[in-house]
Design an enzyme around this catalytic site. Sequence first.
Site, PDB file in Angstrom:
ATOM      1  N   SER A 154       0.851  -1.183   0.000  1.00  0.00           N
ATOM      2  CA  SER A 154       0.000   0.000   0.000  1.00  0.00           C
ATOM      3  C   SER A 154       0.887   1.233   0.000  1.00  0.00           C
ATOM      4  CB  SER A 154      -0.887   0.009   1.251  1.00  0.00           C
ATOM      5  OG  SER A 154      -1.490   1.275   1.459  1.00  0.00           O
ATOM      6  N   TYR A 167      -2.255  -0.373  10.095  1.00  0.00           N
ATOM      7  CA  TYR A 167      -2.265  -0.690   8.664  1.00  0.00           C
ATOM      8  C   TYR A 167      -0.955  -0.253   8.009  1.00  0.00           C
ATOM      9  CZ  TYR A 167      -3.980  -0.992   3.855  1.00  0.00           C
ATOM     10  OH  TYR A 167      -4.151  -1.308   2.522  1.00  0.00           O
TER      11      TYR A 167
END
Length: 262
Positions: A154, A167
């Site tokens: 990501s 995350y």
Amino acid sequence: MTDQLSGQTAIVTGASSGNGRAIAKTFAEEGAAVVCADIIEDPREGGYEDKSELTTHDLIQENGGDAVFVECDVTDREQIRSAIDTAVDEFGQLDIMVNNAGIFTRLVDITETTQEEWHKTIEVNLTGVWNGTKEAVEQFVEQGNGGKVVNIASIGGLVGLQAEPAYSASKGGVVNFTRATALDCAPHEINVNAVCPGWISTAMTREYFDDDEFWEQLSESTPWPRLGVPQDVADACLILAGPYAEWITGHALTVDGGYTTR
């Protein structure tokens, strides 16, 4: 389509919905047999999928491709091993492993993040990638003819994203794990790369994409005149899994419409 994956077999984890579904479908359209691995068969509610009444493997088969489904929790290495065994038993060998399965709990800063959220995020997003990569690489080495691993990281693994401590940590781990593993695997001609998507319209991000204020802020922060869709991620994966990426390894390919270039 160019059939650039003709005769190859791929496993895509988290294949039932979103990015994973797009990756599996694209690989099949390019000639690969696909093992669709996920904890559930059906697309998740709230997604943007076409023909959402069909599972990913049914959709691929409807379009003339080869695909099977295996139930797989990526936090369990035995289930990853079972998916690889299915690929070998059904299609002869494994050529491509896409570690796509992941979770995103919520936007919340570190003071509100629970220990349970932290551990679960790391377990799925980072340990799950470890499990998939380790088992796939062992299979590739045994086969003796190389292979390709594509890990879905990501932009949160490249830059700090506010209110995403767990995350971002998990995806940062995926990026550096990819680089380190690429060094280990290069002598075996096994490519290990990562794709780093920005905000993509999936069931996982639906609540944020449906928030007009959040949508406007995100659009203003993205130089490209649209936000991302799963096909953008699938196309990047195809580049790294295809024949033109033979000498690309340890790379983190950003797919974010320019979001992180500022």
